[in-house]
Design an enzyme around this catalytic site. Sequence first.
Site, PDB file in Angstrom:
ATOM      1  N   ASP A   1      -3.982   4.833  -7.271  1.00 32.39           N
ATOM      2  CA  ASP A   1      -4.399   4.330  -5.963  1.00 32.39           C
ATOM      3  C   ASP A   1      -5.912   4.119  -5.870  1.00 32.39           C
ATOM      4  O   ASP A   1      -6.564   4.602  -4.940  1.00 32.39           O
ATOM      5  CB  ASP A   1      -3.944   5.288  -4.842  1.00 32.39           C
ATOM      6  CG  ASP A   1      -2.473   5.620  -4.912  1.00 32.39           C
ATOM      7  OD1 ASP A   1      -1.696   4.753  -5.351  1.00 32.39           O
ATOM      8  OD2 ASP A   1      -2.099   6.742  -4.526  1.00 32.39           O
TER       9      ASP A   1
ATOM     10  N   GLU B   1       2.687  -1.769   1.571  1.00 31.00           N
ATOM     11  CA  GLU B   1       1.772  -0.635   1.707  1.00 31.00           C
ATOM     12  C   GLU B   1       0.425  -0.989   1.091  1.00 31.00           C
ATOM     13  O   GLU B   1       0.192  -2.111   0.659  1.00 31.00           O
ATOM     14  CB  GLU B   1       2.366   0.603   1.019  1.00 31.00           C
ATOM     15  CG  GLU B   1       2.642   0.400  -0.459  1.00 31.00           C
ATOM     16  CD  GLU B   1       3.418   1.542  -1.082  1.00 31.00           C
ATOM     17  OE1 GLU B   1       3.822   2.463  -0.355  1.00 31.00           O
ATOM     18  OE2 GLU B   1       3.610   1.514  -2.309  1.00 31.00           O
TER      19      GLU B   1
END
Length: 503
Positions: A21, A178
């Site tokens: 991430d 997302e």
Amino acid sequence: MPLQHQAARVANPVIPGFHPDPSVCRVGDDYYLACSSFEYFPGVPLFHSRDLVHWTQIGNALDRPGQLRLPASMPSSGGIYAPTLRHHDGRFWLMVTNVAEGAGNLIVTATDPTGPWSDPVRVPGVPGIDPDLAWDEDGTCWCTFAGIAQVRIDPTTGQTYGTPRKLWSGAPGAKAPEAPHLYRVGDYWYLLIAEGGTERGHCVSIARSRTPTGPFEPCPANPVLTHRSTDHPVQNTGHADLVQAHDGSWWLVFLGVRPRGGTPGWHVLGRETFLTPVTWEDGWPVVGEVALDLPAPPWPLVPGPAEEHRDDFGLSELRPTWISLRDRSAEHCSTKERPGWLTLRARGDSLDEPDVVFTGRRQQHLACRARTLVDPSEGRGGLAVRLDERHHYAVEASGGQVRVIARIGSLRTVVATRPVPEGPVVLGVTTREPAPPHGPCTGPDVVCLGVEDPDGTFTVLAELDGRYLSTEVAGGFSGRVIGMYAAAGTVHFDWFDYEPVGR
């Protein structure tokens, strides 16, 4: 060209091992990057680079108990999810989600990315994960989060204004939209998202609008990055962030995995941070080549300090690369109790327990070797390769005996034992490629655990299939961590050495 590249190609991933991430920002000629940390403390590792290729960890944003609480009741792969790192108005802003017992979204700030970072500002009005911060021309700050929804926010107080509204759901039928990031580039606002789930179907898509609040027009070439349904050596590509380099060029950092072995392929290092160039055509980003050996950027490379493979625990505080399970109290983890040693005092009685005292470093190489000198005279502990409470291998010492323990799902077994002289003993772990011939059922690697004899000879006590310490078997979002633990009493470690074997 003023200077030739130091190398025609550079290694990718640029931050190997369990560093998922990624979020990146540039300040002048300096680049800063943050990653998720899940159940480990301290949280949110922070990196610095001068060339986007060589990254040095400079700290962790959440390094105090007042900033980060991860209770023992929180399962592995819980905790800290998907930070966004931005620089605005002379300050670094980091927004992240702590999913532990509904702790929610929080913002920390710093004028210096090495810290100290502020105490958290809570943001209860943002209900989703993967929060992003973006400021428009009049200073209004917008928080966009997984869903994909958006709300206006005061990042200094955490106050939100109005009700979050949906912006764009990505491709029709694609699951899990997302990881949104919102940018102003030229005349448009661009909304970059991940979708398809974080497994093999992971991908990156983008849309644009004349305003930060939409409506957003999807790119006709979406997804702009995906390796689904290919045999590319980098898979699960997604959760990306764009950055404009100091020369005006554009680049993408994103997560990916390197599956190995037969079918279905197992990745053991977790989701790693990759880099690739981006060009613009007709007002849309075009993602360039993704390769394990990336074409070098068109500027001189600036390597950081050489990696220190050995730690003799001579500092009063642990280096920022060391991570512990859920917390790290001075009562249970200290370099001061016995100077020049790491002292671990047990809490949970095995690696099966969520409150076990464990301190390790991310495995960053597909083939590596780790060694530690352990003094178990006051307790029981050793060296472990950990994925979670139900998936780990360990070599453990106590009472004049060394044993290898394997935990795979609901099964726990002592694989091998060996008597050793009383006193300190060197324990070791090596990971390597399986011996040929390879077939569709061949695992990703072999984990060898053993002990060093008094004459310096290393004896392997067990060779275990690495697939059982992979995300494809265990599930979750993390990767392997190799480190030291105490399961009873007090255990001292004189040094720890980790090094790659080959590339």
